[in-house]
Scaffold this active site. Structure first.
Site, short mmCIF file in Angstrom:
data_model
loop_
_atom_site.label_atom_id
_atom_site.label_comp_id
_atom_site.label_asym_id
_atom_site.label_seq_id
_atom_site.Cartn_x
_atom_site.Cartn_y
_atom_site.Cartn_z
N ILE A 67 0.86 -1.20 0.00
CA ILE A 67 0.00 0.00 0.00
C ILE A 67 0.89 1.25 0.00
CG2 ILE A 67 -1.67 1.30 1.38
CD1 ILE A 67 -2.77 -1.44 2.35
N ASP B 141 14.31 -0.40 11.25
CA ASP B 141 13.43 -1.33 11.96
C ASP B 141 12.75 -0.47 13.03
OD1 ASP B 141 12.38 -3.01 13.91
OD2 ASP B 141 13.83 -4.59 13.47
N VAL B 142 11.43 -0.37 12.97
CA VAL B 142 10.74 0.58 13.86
C VAL B 142 10.74 0.16 15.33
CG1 VAL B 142 9.28 1.55 12.04
CG2 VAL B 142 8.45 -0.41 13.39
N TYR C 77 -7.78 -12.51 12.57
CA TYR C 77 -7.03 -11.24 12.64
C TYR C 77 -6.47 -11.04 14.06
CZ TYR C 77 -5.79 -6.59 10.90
OH TYR C 77 -5.11 -5.47 10.48
N LYS D 155 -4.46 -2.71 16.02
CA LYS D 155 -5.04 -1.64 15.20
C LYS D 155 -5.94 -0.73 16.05
CE LYS D 155 -3.27 -2.62 11.14
NZ LYS D 155 -2.07 -1.89 10.71
N ILE E 220 -6.69 -6.04 1.04
CA ILE E 220 -5.97 -5.95 -0.24
C ILE E 220 -4.87 -7.01 -0.22
CG2 ILE E 220 -4.53 -4.47 -1.72
CD1 ILE E 220 -5.76 -2.03 -0.30
N LEU F 63 1.86 -8.62 0.79
CA LEU F 63 2.70 -9.54 1.57
C LEU F 63 2.15 -9.70 2.99
CD1 LEU F 63 5.38 -11.01 1.03
CD2 LEU F 63 6.55 -9.05 2.10
P1 NAD Z 1 3.24 -4.94 3.17
O1 NAD Z 1 3.72 -6.28 3.64
O2 NAD Z 1 3.57 -4.54 1.81
O3 NAD Z 1 3.70 -3.81 4.19
C1 NAD Z 1 3.96 -4.05 5.56
C2 NAD Z 1 5.26 -3.36 5.86
O4 NAD Z 1 5.57 -3.42 7.26
C3 NAD Z 1 6.45 -3.98 5.11
O5 NAD Z 1 7.08 -3.01 4.31
C4 NAD Z 1 7.37 -4.41 6.22
O6 NAD Z 1 8.74 -4.28 5.89
C5 NAD Z 1 6.98 -3.44 7.32
N1 NAD Z 1 7.46 -3.87 8.64
C6 NAD Z 1 7.16 -5.01 9.30
N2 NAD Z 1 7.88 -5.05 10.45
C7 NAD Z 1 8.63 -3.92 10.50
C8 NAD Z 1 9.57 -3.38 11.41
N3 NAD Z 1 9.90 -4.02 12.54
N4 NAD Z 1 10.15 -2.19 11.12
C9 NAD Z 1 9.84 -1.52 9.99
N5 NAD Z 1 8.95 -1.97 9.07
C10 NAD Z 1 8.36 -3.16 9.34
O7 NAD Z 1 1.65 -5.01 3.38
P2 NAD Z 1 0.53 -3.85 3.32
O8 NAD Z 1 -0.73 -4.60 3.23
O9 NAD Z 1 0.88 -2.84 2.33
O10 NAD Z 1 0.58 -3.25 4.79
C11 NAD Z 1 0.77 -1.88 5.06
C12 NAD Z 1 -0.13 -1.43 6.19
O11 NAD Z 1 -1.49 -1.47 5.76
C13 NAD Z 1 -0.05 -2.27 7.45
O12 NAD Z 1 -0.18 -1.43 8.58
C14 NAD Z 1 -1.28 -3.13 7.33
O13 NAD Z 1 -1.74 -3.64 8.57
C15 NAD Z 1 -2.24 -2.13 6.75
N6 NAD Z 1 -3.45 -2.67 6.14
C16 NAD Z 1 -3.36 -3.65 5.20
C17 NAD Z 1 -4.53 -4.16 4.66
C18 NAD Z 1 -4.47 -5.27 3.64
O14 NAD Z 1 -5.47 -5.97 3.48
N7 NAD Z 1 -3.38 -5.46 2.94
C19 NAD Z 1 -5.77 -3.65 5.06
C20 NAD Z 1 -5.82 -2.64 6.01
C21 NAD Z 1 -4.65 -2.16 6.55
#
Ligand code: NAD
Length: 256
Positions: free
Chosen positions: A20, A64-65, A156, A163, A192, A195
């Protein structure tokens, strides 16, 4: 002329071109924002660097957060290189795979702490580091949430609790930072395929239910979320803070 010409933003959470955060980055770039990217560990650098460079980004930094030193290093680099910051994008979450299946009641203490640290506290830590750079610049911060914060979604589990903490944290941050002219909002995105989503047991089933039941009868895309991010990061939303904005085809409004 882009809506964000002359603005600078830092993005946490690009893992690949399905993230995203990547769709948000592409749109912000198209609207003129200069971007800095971070990546979570060396393994991801080789994926993030070419993407970031394709948008002309020069600041591609490890973070790394869960590590305060890495957070400090990112924001001191931004201070040195840019002198200030207009946008913070938090698109980061993590829970162990075994916590994202079965019953919530089985959540381990360690798994709970880890999910909360990476997925909720990190927004507080990043906001605290970013706020001084946003002084006098009408800054805007956003984080990505999901409906599992409000209602029980099978599998979840601990991520729903994280969240809920993320959304509440955004409200408290909005109250703290509002007097400084900084806005803080969350986007509650529909499911969506990314990964992160692949780690949630039965995810395909969630996509099917949304498509069948949501008012718009479709799932949302990364680009749908990115357009709302643009709104929240631009002055179009100048009077909006502390909100959770659903980008979910309306799924959350449905009862029976
Ligand atoms: P994504 O896997 O592409 O992104 C998740 C990111 O979190 C990755 O880039 C990963 O490197 C990062 N991450 C994990 N641990 C970390 C750490 N310790 N330090 C720094 N970065 C770290 O997947 P996404 O779906 O794009 O997720 C992005 C956000 O959107 C997340 O907060 C996710 O919960 C949220 N979200 C996703 C969906 C969905 O269905 N995909 C829906 C609602 C919300």
């Amino acid at each position: 002329m882009g809506m964000l010409n002359g603005k600078k933003g830092v993005i946490f959470g690009v893992a690949n071109d399905r993230s995203i955060a990547w769709a948000i980055a592409e749109l912000l770039h198209r609207e003129g924002m200069e971007l800095a990217f971070t990546y979570a560990g060396e393994a991801l650098e080789s994926r993030v660097r070419p993407l970031a460079e394709s948008l002309g980004s020069k600041l591609i930094l490890p973070c790394d957060v869960t590590d305060d030193r890495q957070i400090d290093a990112v924001f001191s680099t931004l201070k040195k290189e840019w002198g200030g910051l207009d946008a913070l994008i938090h698109s980061v979450a993590y829970a162990k795979k075994e916590e994202l299946k079965g019953e919530f009641i089985s959540t381990s203490r360690e798994g709970f702490k880890l999910a909360m640290d990476v997925s909720a506290f990190s927004f507080v830590a990043l906001a605290r580091a970013a706020a001084p750079l946003m002084a006098g610049r009408q800054g805007s911060m956003i984080a990505m949430s999901y409906y599992g914060s409000e209602k029980v979604i099978s599998n979840y589990n601990v991520m729903g609790v994280a969240k809920a903490a993320l959304e509440a944290s955004a409200r408290y941050l909005a109250a703290d930072l509002g007097p400084k002219g900084i806005r803080v909002n969350t986007i509650s995105a529909g499911p969506i395929k990314t990964l992160a989503a692949a780690g949630i047991s039965g995810f395909k089933n969630i996509l099917d239910i949304v498509e069948a039941k949501a008012p718009l009868r479709r799932n949302v895309s990364q680009e749908d979320v990115a357009r709302t991010a643009l709104y929240l990061l631009s002055d179009l939303s100048g009077g909006v803070t502390g909100e959770v904005l659903h980008v979910d085809s309306g799924f959350n409004i449905m009862g029976i």
